[in-house]
Design an enzyme around this catalytic site. Structure first.
Site, PDB file in Angstrom:
ATOM      1  N   TYR A 128      49.134  35.054  48.048  1.00 12.89           N
ATOM      2  CA  TYR A 128      50.125  35.819  47.279  1.00 12.89           C
ATOM      3  C   TYR A 128      51.459  35.910  48.020  1.00 12.89           C
ATOM      4  O   TYR A 128      52.494  36.096  47.400  1.00 12.89           O
ATOM      5  CB  TYR A 128      49.616  37.241  47.029  1.00 12.89           C
ATOM      6  CG  TYR A 128      48.750  37.413  45.805  1.00 12.89           C
ATOM      7  CD1 TYR A 128      47.672  36.573  45.563  1.00 12.89           C
ATOM      8  CD2 TYR A 128      48.998  38.436  44.900  1.00 12.89           C
ATOM      9  CE1 TYR A 128      46.869  36.750  44.455  1.00 12.89           C
ATOM     10  CE2 TYR A 128      48.199  38.617  43.789  1.00 12.89           C
ATOM     11  CZ  TYR A 128      47.147  37.778  43.568  1.00 12.89           C
ATOM     12  OH  TYR A 128      46.358  37.955  42.467  1.00 12.89           O
ATOM     13  N   ASP A 175      41.094  39.243  43.950  1.00  9.23           N
ATOM     14  CA  ASP A 175      41.648  39.462  42.606  1.00  9.23           C
ATOM     15  C   ASP A 175      40.622  39.000  41.570  1.00  9.23           C
ATOM     16  O   ASP A 175      40.303  39.722  40.617  1.00  9.23           O
ATOM     17  CB  ASP A 175      42.948  38.669  42.465  1.00  9.23           C
ATOM     18  CG  ASP A 175      43.553  38.795  41.079  1.00  9.23           C
ATOM     19  OD1 ASP A 175      43.587  39.926  40.557  1.00  9.23           O
ATOM     20  OD2 ASP A 175      43.976  37.766  40.520  1.00  9.23           O
ATOM     21  N   ASP A 179      32.722  30.457  45.358  1.00 13.29           N
ATOM     22  CA  ASP A 179      32.121  29.978  44.105  1.00 13.29           C
ATOM     23  C   ASP A 179      30.713  30.536  43.950  1.00 13.29           C
ATOM     24  O   ASP A 179      30.314  31.010  42.879  1.00 13.29           O
ATOM     25  CB  ASP A 179      32.154  28.443  44.025  1.00 13.29           C
ATOM     26  CG  ASP A 179      31.641  27.744  45.278  1.00 13.29           C
ATOM     27  OD1 ASP A 179      31.445  28.410  46.319  1.00 13.29           O
ATOM     28  OD2 ASP A 179      31.439  26.507  45.218  1.00 13.29           O
ATOM     29  N   LYS A 225      36.056  30.498  51.637  1.00 12.71           N
ATOM     30  CA  LYS A 225      35.831  29.103  51.221  1.00 12.71           C
ATOM     31  C   LYS A 225      35.903  28.248  52.490  1.00 12.71           C
ATOM     32  O   LYS A 225      36.680  27.291  52.585  1.00 12.71           O
ATOM     33  CB  LYS A 225      36.876  28.716  50.162  1.00 12.71           C
ATOM     34  CG  LYS A 225      36.640  27.378  49.477  1.00 12.71           C
ATOM     35  CD  LYS A 225      35.452  27.352  48.529  1.00 12.71           C
ATOM     36  CE  LYS A 225      35.215  25.936  48.017  1.00 12.71           C
ATOM     37  NZ  LYS A 225      33.969  25.829  47.205  1.00 12.71           N
ATOM     38  N   ASP A 269      37.659  41.441  39.221  1.00 12.00           N
ATOM     39  CA  ASP A 269      37.587  41.462  37.751  1.00 12.00           C
ATOM     40  C   ASP A 269      36.157  41.160  37.288  1.00 12.00           C
ATOM     41  O   ASP A 269      35.647  41.798  36.355  1.00 12.00           O
ATOM     42  CB  ASP A 269      38.524  40.413  37.136  1.00 12.00           C
ATOM     43  CG  ASP A 269      39.895  40.999  36.772  1.00 12.00           C
ATOM     44  OD1 ASP A 269      40.311  41.959  37.441  1.00 12.00           O
ATOM     45  OD2 ASP A 269      40.527  40.479  35.834  1.00 12.00           O
TER      46      ASP A 269
HETATM   47  C1  IPM Z   1      45.478  43.111  40.126  1.00  8.47           C
HETATM   48  C2  IPM Z   1      46.405  42.356  39.223  1.00  8.47           C
HETATM   49  C3  IPM Z   1      47.628  41.949  40.035  1.00  8.47           C
HETATM   50  C4  IPM Z   1      47.170  41.021  41.138  1.00  8.47           C
HETATM   51  C5  IPM Z   1      48.775  41.308  39.223  1.00  8.47           C
HETATM   52  C6  IPM Z   1      49.182  42.182  38.059  1.00  8.47           C
HETATM   53  C7  IPM Z   1      49.955  40.992  40.097  1.00  8.47           C
HETATM   54  O1  IPM Z   1      45.768  41.281  38.648  1.00  8.47           O
HETATM   55  O2  IPM Z   1      45.884  44.152  40.664  1.00  8.47           O
HETATM   56  O3  IPM Z   1      44.333  42.670  40.285  1.00  8.47           O
HETATM   57  O4  IPM Z   1      47.023  39.817  40.926  1.00  8.47           O
HETATM   58  O5  IPM Z   1      46.935  41.506  42.244  1.00  8.47           O
HETATM   59 MG    MG Z   2      43.687  41.216  39.030  1.00 11.66          MG
END
Ligand code: IPM
Ligand code: MG
Length: 370
Positions: free
Chosen positions: A143, A250, A226, A194, A254
């Site tokens: 990032y 990230d 993975d 990885k 999710d």
């Molecule tokens: C998160 C989001 C952010 C990230 C975006 C909105 C920049 O997806 O906080 O997980 O990628 O960190």
């Molecule tokens: Mg995210």
């Protein structure tokens, strides 16, 4: 003596203002009950800030955050700002906030509440009892690594570049947070990388192994990213604490969030070595339902609980919010995102955002009279 805290509120975009206003009302009730005085100041961030000032994180917003005891953020972004140049996107503001406050450690719990087992898309026996903490590195890796950009090549082509880089010091400091976190939980830490392909990941693994000698009571394992993604949906109960870099974290956070049935339930904490932390739901600004009073405010309320716990060390107040969330769920109250196929037949009541907030306040006030 009354404790006083300065809280910067960043309601942001989409459903952000709706879930924030519910949470502020909840915090006011908690404040009265626990003898805490919250001094709230609101600032612009994300698309709302772009519209007003042209920038996603105006300097005075960052300054106000720096001068507060904690920052409560709702959500940022939306279609409207998706095609602006990168430096003007809402997401760029979020990254600038994280790096500006030095928030290198992002804690993202994914806990399956027994009341919501049926809301998961996975089988109940796979997800019941899941309790995972993802510790994501937040201010380094791909990032932020340099070089970055889109450059012209000698042959006149374009070449897009990002750099995944970690120094040993960056790995060690997030590693320590993760070992300490695992120690307070069930004592198991899985480091995700990885290392079979990436040098940066090999360094990551080597440093985490070195650190582990300081934490003999924590059981350390390693997975390639993975495989980790696969294991998360195959057998998520094997995980306790996961530590990983910015990009992998990230993605995996999710995936872990969705085990619980709705990302609308999950809070997060972003912490630095000192100074205020930022507490925000894992979900986004959901522009498709913004302004319709449909959003689930529980992740925002639980983010306020994380703020009380990790940011302000007000454990009793944090617990009150967590208990209230459990109680409204026990009472059968659901927002649309956590209604399962069976909810209707089980007598669940579907509420909008504001009504869910009122339900929370109702149980908080009742519990205080006991
Ligand atoms: C998160 C989001 C952010 C990230 C975006 C909105 C920049 O997806 O906080 O997980 O990628 O960190
Ligand atoms: Mg995210």
């Amino acid at each position: 003596m009354t404790q006083k805290y300065r809280i910067t509120l960043l309601p942001g975009d989409g459903i952000g203002p709706e879930i924030m206003s519910v949470t502020v009302e909840v915090l006011k009730v908690i404040g009265k009950q626990c003898d805490i005085q919250f001094e709230f100041s609101e600032a612009l961030m994300g698309g709302a800030a772009i519209d007003a000032t042209g920038e996603p994180l105006p300097a005075d917003t960052l300054e106000m955050c720096r001068n507060s005891d904690a920052v409560l953020l709702a959500a940022i972004g939306g279609y409207k700002w998706d095609n602006l140049p990168r430096h003007q996107r809402p997401e760029t503001g979020l990254l600038a906030l994280r790096s500006g406050l030095g928030l290198f450690a992002n804690l993202r719990p994914a806990t399956i509440l027994p009341q919501l087992v049926d809301a998961s898309t996975l089988k109940p026996e796979v997800v019941a009892g899941v309790d995972i903490m993802v510790v994501r590195e937040l201010t380094g890796g791909i990032y932020f690594g340099k070089p970055k950009g889109v450059f012209a090549t000698e042959t006149g082509e374009q070449r897009g570049v990002n750099t995944m880089a970690y120094t040993s010091a960056e790995i060690d400091r997030i590693g320590r947070v993760a070992f300490e976190t695992a120690r307070k939980r069930r004592g198991k830490l899985c480091s995700v990388d990885k290392a079979n392909v990436l040098e940066v990941s090999q360094l990551w693994r080597d440093r985490i192994i070195l650190l582990s000698s300081e934490y003999p009571d924590v059981e350390l394992s390693h997975l390639y990213v993975d495989n980790a993604a696969m294991q998360l949906v195959r057998a998520p109960k094997q995980f306790d604490t996961i530590v990983t870099g910015n990009l992998f974290g990230d993605i995996l956070s999710d995936a872990a969030a969705m085990l619980t049935g709705s990302i609308g339930m999950l809070p997060s904490a972003s912490l630095g070595a000192s100074g205020p932390g930022v507490f925000e739901p894992v979900h986004g600004s959901a522009p498709d339902i913004a302004g319709q009073d449909k959003a689930n405010p529980l992740a925002q309320a639980l983010s306020a609980a994380m703020m009380l716990k990790y940011g302000l060390n007000e454990l009793a107040a944090a617990e009150k919010i967590e208990q209230a969330v459990m109680q409204v769920l026990d009472g059968g109250y659901r927002t649309g995102d956590i209604m399962s196929d069976f909810s209707g037949t089980l007598g669940m009541k579907m509420l909008g955002c504001r009504a869910m907030g009122e339900a929370l306040i109702g149980v908080l006030e009742n519990s205080n009279n006991d």
